[in-house]
Write an enzyme that holds these catalytic residues in place. Sequence first.
Site, PDB file in Angstrom:
ATOM      1  CB  SER A  94      68.444  54.665  44.356  1.00 40.43           C
ATOM      2  OG  SER A  94      68.207  56.048  44.492  1.00 40.43           O
TER       3      SER A  94
HETATM    4  N1  SAH Z   1      68.363  58.579  48.541  1.00 40.68           N
HETATM    5  C1  SAH Z   1      66.940  58.353  48.566  1.00 40.68           C
HETATM    6  C2  SAH Z   1      66.356  58.432  47.187  1.00 40.68           C
HETATM    7  C3  SAH Z   1      65.126  59.261  47.165  1.00 40.68           C
HETATM    8  S1  SAH Z   1      64.530  59.726  45.580  1.00 40.68           S
HETATM    9  C4  SAH Z   1      66.602  57.048  49.279  1.00 40.68           C
HETATM   10  O1  SAH Z   1      67.516  56.310  49.666  1.00 40.68           O
HETATM   11  O2  SAH Z   1      65.430  56.791  49.487  1.00 40.68           O
HETATM   12  C5  SAH Z   1      65.141  61.368  45.442  1.00 40.68           C
HETATM   13  C6  SAH Z   1      64.606  62.372  46.406  1.00 40.68           C
HETATM   14  O3  SAH Z   1      65.079  63.639  46.014  1.00 40.68           O
HETATM   15  C7  SAH Z   1      63.087  62.501  46.467  1.00 40.68           C
HETATM   16  O4  SAH Z   1      62.648  62.220  47.763  1.00 40.68           O
HETATM   17  C8  SAH Z   1      62.826  63.961  46.084  1.00 40.68           C
HETATM   18  O5  SAH Z   1      61.753  64.569  46.805  1.00 40.68           O
HETATM   19  C9  SAH Z   1      64.146  64.603  46.441  1.00 40.68           C
HETATM   20  N2  SAH Z   1      64.428  65.865  45.796  1.00 40.68           N
HETATM   21  C10 SAH Z   1      64.163  66.268  44.508  1.00 40.68           C
HETATM   22  N3  SAH Z   1      64.579  67.531  44.328  1.00 40.68           N
HETATM   23  C11 SAH Z   1      65.121  67.951  45.518  1.00 40.68           C
HETATM   24  C12 SAH Z   1      65.700  69.165  45.953  1.00 40.68           C
HETATM   25  N4  SAH Z   1      65.810  70.237  45.176  1.00 40.68           N
HETATM   26  N5  SAH Z   1      66.141  69.213  47.239  1.00 40.68           N
HETATM   27  C13 SAH Z   1      66.042  68.163  48.067  1.00 40.68           C
HETATM   28  N6  SAH Z   1      65.486  66.994  47.711  1.00 40.68           N
HETATM   29  C14 SAH Z   1      65.031  66.892  46.442  1.00 40.68           C
END
Ligand code: SAH
Length: 250
Positions: A94
Amino acid sequence: MKKRPTFPAQLESTVAKPRAVPLPLLGSVPQGLGMDSQAVRQRMVQKLQGQGITDSAVLAAMGTVERHRFVDSALVNQAYEDTSLPIGLGQTISKPGVVSRMAELLRNGRQEKLGRVLEIGTGCGYQAAVLSFLATEVYSIERLRGLHDKARENLRHLRLPNVHLLFGDGREGYAKGAPYAAIIAAAGGEAVPPAWIDQLAVGGRLVAPVVTSGAQGGSQALLVLDKTAQGVRSSLLEAVHFVPLKSGVA
Ligand code: SAH
């Protein structure tokens, strides 16, 4: 009496004097940034303040965590721009502006640290690292094995004993760590999974992107939900753009 050579003298006599090395071009960016990334991060923090972030603990955490260590080496020179970046498997880290905005909303003006925090969507682990400075414990769930492993690797050198990385479907939350003082989601779904509300402490706050009803093509807005003894109270804030909240693991 023979004078014992001091360390630098010995070094001079045995090691050839380094020749002036021409500044390498692209290849030098990661290392160069590593050396003076503190200053680059401070500029990022100033921009965050310019965007209206005022919580000093959030600003301090944003100024501490080295975002450039969480992205691919080819993207290092963009690490402190206010932009989301690809982290593999179709996911993104993000924007700093969004990470700090959500962290500020989670803290809700308090002075002390948050208690246990649940993060859904570990991704590369950057936000979990930021949260580790703002909470006593951080439980972070990721559904993609490849990213769960990547986050573990990225966080290893930071040695943050209060960050617990979990592999699983975050829509079910993580009951063992409940109740949580705060829950933060980095992926947006149609609705807030009931498990999150169940696992939120009374007095706790949830911040998550949600797909706004009736919207075409999955427009999202930031939802802030407070759980009180009388029930939940929620409000929709600004539009955001997160990857979708998916079910199951992969
Ligand atoms: N906070 C992260 C942002 C990653 S993007 C950072 O700092 O990099 C959001 C993430 O949510 C992705 O990696 C995606 O695979 C995950 N995601 C989506 N649905 C999910 C679920 N049901 N449970 C766990 N993770 C999930």
